[in-house]
Scaffold this active site. Structure first.
Site, short mmCIF file in Angstrom:
data_model
loop_
_atom_site.label_atom_id
_atom_site.label_comp_id
_atom_site.label_asym_id
_atom_site.label_seq_id
_atom_site.Cartn_x
_atom_site.Cartn_y
_atom_site.Cartn_z
N GLU A 143 38.43 48.34 43.16
CA GLU A 143 39.17 49.31 43.79
C GLU A 143 38.20 49.80 44.81
OE1 GLU A 143 37.84 49.21 40.87
OE2 GLU A 143 36.97 51.18 40.18
N CYS A 146 35.13 48.08 34.41
CA CYS A 146 33.86 48.80 34.18
C CYS A 146 34.17 48.96 32.59
CB CYS A 146 33.70 49.59 35.28
SG CYS A 146 31.52 50.08 34.99
N HIS A 167 34.07 46.41 40.41
CA HIS A 167 35.01 47.61 41.03
C HIS A 167 35.92 46.98 42.12
CE1 HIS A 167 33.78 50.85 38.39
NE2 HIS A 167 32.56 50.33 38.49
#
Lengths: 152, 255, 807
Positions: free
Chosen positions: B204, B95, B202
């Site tokens: 994660e 990002c 993302h």
């Protein structure tokens, strides 16, 4: 000395001007937004220009227009909006802070004003008043309208 | 004893995905250190195996996404990141990290600009995996889901460049449904060496299947794709470990 | 032009010889917002001291005694008159909020770990962690500048969490807006300086977005409520949840501790926010109160938060509080309450030179925290702030004489006794509540049954209704996934487009989860007592259907009304509070925090425009295990749909009544015992693994809830309306659209239907429909008559597009 630059994104499509109003309307106009910076400075202009190119401009997506006159020719009118002095303008703050932190510059920033310019394009059905009413909050904004050569 | 590869998270003022990124790296086996930008040194970078620039809004991103972080990083570290890459280190930008890596010129030329509708967009997207050979993407299927959350995630480049990146295999991920109008639907890129890797989505945030928007998601009994994303890089950097495949049932993790 | 840099700038204000009129004139001239009674108390205090106050002392008293800081209306003595007689209420807060909590704290020892005395209240999550929530209003600033108002509103409530205990970690946010309808005709806004509701909506959403997203806090819950009554006075609520290790709840200062200010610098911006927020608006407010408009700097706050939380983990923080309303005066006043303190204004980092002494002390510049550390830790704090590119400066010391002393360049400008400072005179108010004929007592069928009626068109209308339609355009602007702990997202489902009831987040280091939800029912104002009860019930219901344990729920109350000196306005508030308190006590749901906002009225030449009395209840519920987390949408094609709770002919305040323009009908009642029994049985069924999905029945009633559960597009639905458990003989319309309280809709696999039915024996419960995979429609019939038959995807389109043209 004064140096004015205007930055225009090549990829950003024009928006339907009617969507900017609180009563979405068919205005027959589109709107294109640019970022505008007015520097009051002392020192070398070419260094300031270099600063603008490396800090404020994204050469991949943006065009730089280094002059006080509008970067577009044909427009019904444009509306400049910026935050009143004394209010926190985070973009301006970021630029000013970065300039202050640089020790190597051979130009000095005295004042900077940062604003958005909204060009209204097309043969408009309405004038700037509704846009001023809905886009400007007089509590925090200063604004200015200039009519262009295109027919209103 | 401590032979786990180290991941170093670089945290700028405004970086805000460091907690979940550290969690993902820790869960997948890495030794993790998070260092604020002011405390970073070239030495620290050169001794880690994976340098991660997590998501967020570095210095607020008020001028444009990643610009001030890029300038300050260049000022403070010169081309330390290039040296790190050349000595075999991996760099991951997620990002805002992706935006910074692009601005630094560590990834193919381009820019991540505001979405065409001017809005921030937080939603789950489907992505095509173009480099199933890459250590980050090796354990992932052809189409993979991750959330995006960005206002400046639209990748643009000089005319023809985006298509050329696809041909050269530099494009790692593309949006199946091009939600933000990116050129060639690009969602992720790598450099020529493959060791610099940037992506808007993302990974994660998809560590366990409980993260998925759909409780009946059929991809994996316990884990999310993000787990395999980081785990396969861990295995790349620590070849002694047994590879994990998404089809294996694995014990439930605590979040 | 360089102002007095090395001298204090203060003056002595002569007060001891002033007449009542002169006292009032002084309050008005200095914009102190103090009543005559307050001014007299101050005069008498200084007469005793045989001196006059400084301007700094007067300003400190004005902000400390302001409504915003001391909740004087919520603590006032109220003489309340109803149809049943008169009573005296010694403080709404103590009677209807604190008493409830204290009673429940006795019943459930250890559950509430902090309530009312800190910046946010906390409940026990597990043996290590506490979870808390704070919700604040920012109505007046948002009316004047929506973006900035919402922006700083969220920034402020995040600081409340950071300033709770020895620094709690903010983990999620919520926002609630009450606005005029987005299609309001601009010409209808009689006063040209009022911002159109659509402008307010766009501004406040961007304000929350730009602060929350940059802070890296997921905005996961909220509500947008549209009603013409909010055109002139929009309401903006921002809330933040936080987590805190149990051993960091208690904090205290000791003499000798150093006081430090962390984060942003102090400037002239935002002076008098505390007194400003206690006054009503008129068309002059916009120009006059420019100084009160501030724009937030989320990165400044992020840096301070990162530094503070790291310092807290290292055990450096002894005491911390936010620097909100009242600025340093309020923050240091709080720290000085017990032992006293000395503050040195010349050490406070300033944004600009030339601030007078009282301006430095009272400035409400954003993004500042005030903390106390041991003398040996001052240097470590400074280094830590430097590492995070923030700033932390020592500004004073805790004393042991009980006085708040303020110095500037050697002059003592303020020396106030803590015991006087924190004892504002108590107000006395009068309130009246009478049930009038139009206040909602009409009962019986709302609308005659008619099988020819087009219920499908009604349902489309409801799904498109501004108060029901999808908030997707707004929700997507908020990062609701950051921190990687949002498990039930505000929009979920196979395509990520189904509405959630409560949202659920996880906490690092805990095996438990937290559900969060909000509820407000201002349309029920015809019966404020029932509104209070219903609002509590809806908040709890949302948490229960998300998987929360119904016996581990905590609530927050936020009241907003117009002028409290109007006995009828205050009377409605008293009745709402009474209903709320009864319901919360019956549910065993303590209040852990609350806030109130008054004078939400706007003076126009045509008269005073006042808001409907508004109660927002926010709830936190503990989910014991991950397996209990439940979503709101249909998951299987072979399952049954069950309904628990009674449907009654009570359409008062319903969206259906508003849509059809009807104003009569009973406001829904609420039965404590039966409802809680239903919730507990539901939770047991959920623990047994019998529940596939669950949705609460709220705005739009059963029909809207059925459609929404179908939005996963996984199955067709056949519903038998005659099976719906009823009381009082509701008509078809009422069974479809009544908003009776305490009802849950849930999906059960065929294998568990018998067990679930037996489990709910003796309670209002029925299997009302079946899923199927041979069509994609919602079909509602009564016996052999089909009343409603529509493709679910078409219903979903209506719901998804209701708000899109406007945002």
């Amino acid at each position: 000395m004064r140096h004015i630059v205007e930055i225009l994104n090549r990829f950003q499509p024009d928006t339907d001007a009617g969507r900017l109003l609180y009563t979405p309307a068919d205005t027959g106009m589109t709107c294109r937004t640019t970022r505008r910076y007015a520097f009051q400075y002392t020192g070398r202009l070419d260094s300031l220009q270099d600063f603008v190119r490396t800090v404020l401009l994204d050469p991949i997506s943006e065009d730089l227009h280094e002059a006080a006159r509008p970067c577009l020719d044909e427009f019904a009118f444009y509306l400049d909006i910026s935050l009143k002095p004394g209010l926190l303008d985070l973009e301006k703050e970021a630029v000013v802070q970065y300039v202050r932190d640089r020790q190597d510059a051979d130009w000095t920033l005295e004042t900077l004003s940062v604003g958005r310019r909204y060009y209204f394009l097309g043969t408009g059905l309405i004038g700037p008043e509704p846009f001023i009413r809905d886009m400007v909050n007089p509590v925090i904004h200063t604004w200015n309208v200039v009519h262009g050569t295109a027919l209103v | 004893m401590e032979k786990r590869p180290e991941a170093l998270l670089l945290k700028f003022p405004g970086t805000n995905c460091d907690v979940e990124t550290a969690r993902a790296l820790d869960t997948t086996g890495f030794r993790v250190r998070t260092i604020p930008f002011k405390g970073i040194s070239e030495e620290a970078i050169l001794q880690c195996r994976l340098l991660v620039l997590p998501g967020g809004f570095s210095y607020g991103d008020y001028i444009m996404a990643g610009r001030l972080a890029q300038l300050k990083l260049e000022q403070a570290l010169g081309d330390a990141l290039n040296r790190f890459r050349d000595q075999g280190g991996y760099i991951l930008g997620i990002c805002n990290g992706f935006q910074i890596l692009v601005k630094l010129g560590l990834l193919p030329s381009g820019s991540l600009i505001a979405h065409a509708d001017g809005r921030f967009r937080c939603q789950w997207v489907k992505l095509r995996n173009h480099r199933p050979d890459h250590p980050f993407l090796r354990a992932l299927p052809e189409v993979v889901e991750f959330p995006i959350a960005c206002a400046e995630g639209r990748f643009v480049a000089a005319p023809g460049d985006a298509e050329a990146y696809l041909d050269k295999g530099l494009v790692t991920l593309t949006y199946e449904d091009n939600v933000n109008g990116s050129s060639a639907a690009i969602a992720g890129l790598q450099d020529e060496s493959g060791r610099v890797f940037g992506m808007m989505p993302h990974p994660e945030r998809f560590l366990t299947r409980a993260h998925h928007v759909d409780p009946d998601w059929a991809g994996d009994p316990d884990r999310g794709w993000g787990y395999y994303f980081f785990r396969s890089m861990y295995e790349e950097l620590n070849p002694a470990t047994e590879p994990e495949k998404s089809t294996e049932s694995s014990q439930a993790m605590t979040l | 032009m360089e102002p007095l840099l090395y001298k204090s700038t203060h003056e002595i204000v002569e007060i001891r010889d002033r007449s009542d009129a002169a006292l009032e004139a002084l309050s008005a001239q200095r914009k102190l917002s103090l009543s005559l009674e307050d001014m007299r108390a101050i005069r008498d205090h200084f007469k005793q001291l045989r001196r006059d106050p400084t301007d700094v002392e007067l300003e400190v008293l004005a902000q400390t005694w302001s409504e915003h800081c001391k909740h004087r209306i919520f603590n006032a003595v109220i003489h309340h008159t109803t149809d049943n007689g008169k009573e005296v209420i010694h403080g709404l807060f103590s009677r209807y909020v604190r008493c409830v909590t204290e009673e429940i704290m006795e019943r459930k020892p250890g559950f509430v770990v902090s309530a009312f005395h800190d910046n946010a209240g906390f409940i026990r999550l597990d043996d290590t962690w506490a979870v808390g929530l704070k919700v604040e209003t920012h109505n007046h600033p948002s009316a004047i500048e929506p973006y900035a108002g919402a922006n700083t509103g969220l920034g402020g409530v995040i600081r409340d969490i950071l300033g709770a205990g020895k620094a709690a970690r903010p983990v999620a946010s919520l926002d609630v807006f009450c606005l005029g309808n987005p299609d309001t005709d601009p010409a209808a806004l009689k006063d040209g300086s009022v911002i159109h509701p659509l402008g307010v909506l766009r501004g406040v959403v961007k304000g929350v977005r730009d602060y929350g997203n940059r802070m890296g806090l997921p905005t996961i819950a909220g509500s947008i409520y549209f009603d013409d009554g909010y055109c002139f006075n929009p309401l903006v609520f921002c809330g933040t949840a936080g987590v805190l290790p149990l051993d960091r709840i208690e904090k205290r200062v000791e003499p000798g501790y150093r006081i430090m200010v962390l984060g942003g610098r102090t400037g002239r911006d935002g002076l008098r926010g505390a007194t400003f927020s206690s006054a009503s608006l008129d068309s002059n407010s916009r120009e006059d109160d420019q100084g009160a408009v501030q724009i937030g700097n989320p990165i400044e706050e992020k840096k301070a938060a990162d530094c503070l939380l790291r310092a807290a983990e290292e055990g450096l923080i002894r005491f911390v509080t936010d620097c909100g309303a009242g600025g340093l005066s309020s923050a240091t006043g709080e720290m000085a309450a017990e032992h006293g303190a000395s503050i040195y204004l010349d050490r406070v980092p300033l944004k600009e030179p030339g601030l007078s002494s009282w301006e430095i002390f009272l400035s409400e510049s954003q993004e500042r925290m005030v903390l106390a550390v041991e003398p040996d830790d001052v240097e470590r704090m400074r280094e830590m702030a430097d590492l995070y590119e923030s700033e932390c400066v020592e500004i004073g010391t805790i004393n042991n004489d009980g006085f708040l002393r303020v110095f500037h360049h050697g002059d003592e400008l303020c020396c106030l006794d803590g015991s006087f400072l924190h004892t504002a005179p108590r107000k006395t108010l009068v309130s009246t509540y009478t049930t009038s004929p139009e206040s909602g007592t009409v009962s019986g069928p709302y609308m005659p049954d008619s099988v020819d009626h087009d219920y499908t068109s009604d349902l489309h209308g409801l799904l498109r209704h501004f108060n029901v339609a999808s908030r997707e355009p707004v929700i997507r602007e908020y990062d609701h996934e950051v921190l990687g702990q949002t498990l039930v997202k505000p929009l979920a489902g196979p395509d990520g487009h189904c509405p959630a009831d409560g949202t659920v987040f996880g906490v690092d280091g805990s095996a438990r989860y937290v559900a969060m939800g909000v509820s407000l029912l201002p349309a029920w104002h015809a019966n404020p007592y029932r509104m209070g009860r219903g609002t509590v019930d809806e908040a709890i219901r949302q948490l229960v259907v998300s998987g929360a344990n119904p016996d581990r729920v905590a609530l927050l109350d936020n009241f907003c009304i117009g002028n409290p000196e109007d006995p009828h306005v205050l009377g409605a508030l008293v009745e709402t509070a009474r209903g709320m308190a009864e319901a919360a006590e019956a549910c065993g749901a303590p209040f852990i925090s609350g806030k109130d906002s008054f004078y939400n009225c706007y003076e126009t030449p045509q008269g005073t425009q006042s808001i409907p009395p508004t109660l927002l209840i926010s709830g936190l519920g503990i989910i014991d295990e991950r397996a209990h987390i439940t979503r709101s949408f249909i998951r299987r094609t072979d399952s049954r749909i069950c309904l628990a709770g009674l449907t009654r002919p009570e359409m008062g305040g319903s969206v259906y009544a508003r849509m059809t323009g009807a104003t009569d009908g009973d406001v829904p009642r609420w039965e404590a015992e039966q409802t809680m029994t239903v919730y507990r049985r539901f939770h047991e069924a959920l623990r047994n693994g019998w529940i596939l999905s669950a949705h609460d029945l709220s705005e739009g009633g059963l029909a809207v809830a059925l459609a929404e559960t179908g939005f996963s597009l996984r199955a067709g639905m056949n519903i038998q309306l005659e099976a719906v458990p009823v009381d009082g003989g509701p008509s078809i319309t009422e069974r479809l659209f009544s908003e009776s309280t305490g009802r849950l809709l849930f999906e059960v696999a065929p294998a568990h239907v018998d067990a679930v039915t037996a489990h709910f024996h003796g309670l209002p419960f029925a299997v009302i429909g079946t899923m199927n995979d041979n069509h994609d429609r919602l079909v509602v019939g009564e016996r052999d008559t089909v009343l409603l038959d529509e493709k679910i995807i078409h219903l979903k389109e209506s719901w998804k597009n209701g708000l899109k043209p406007y945002y």
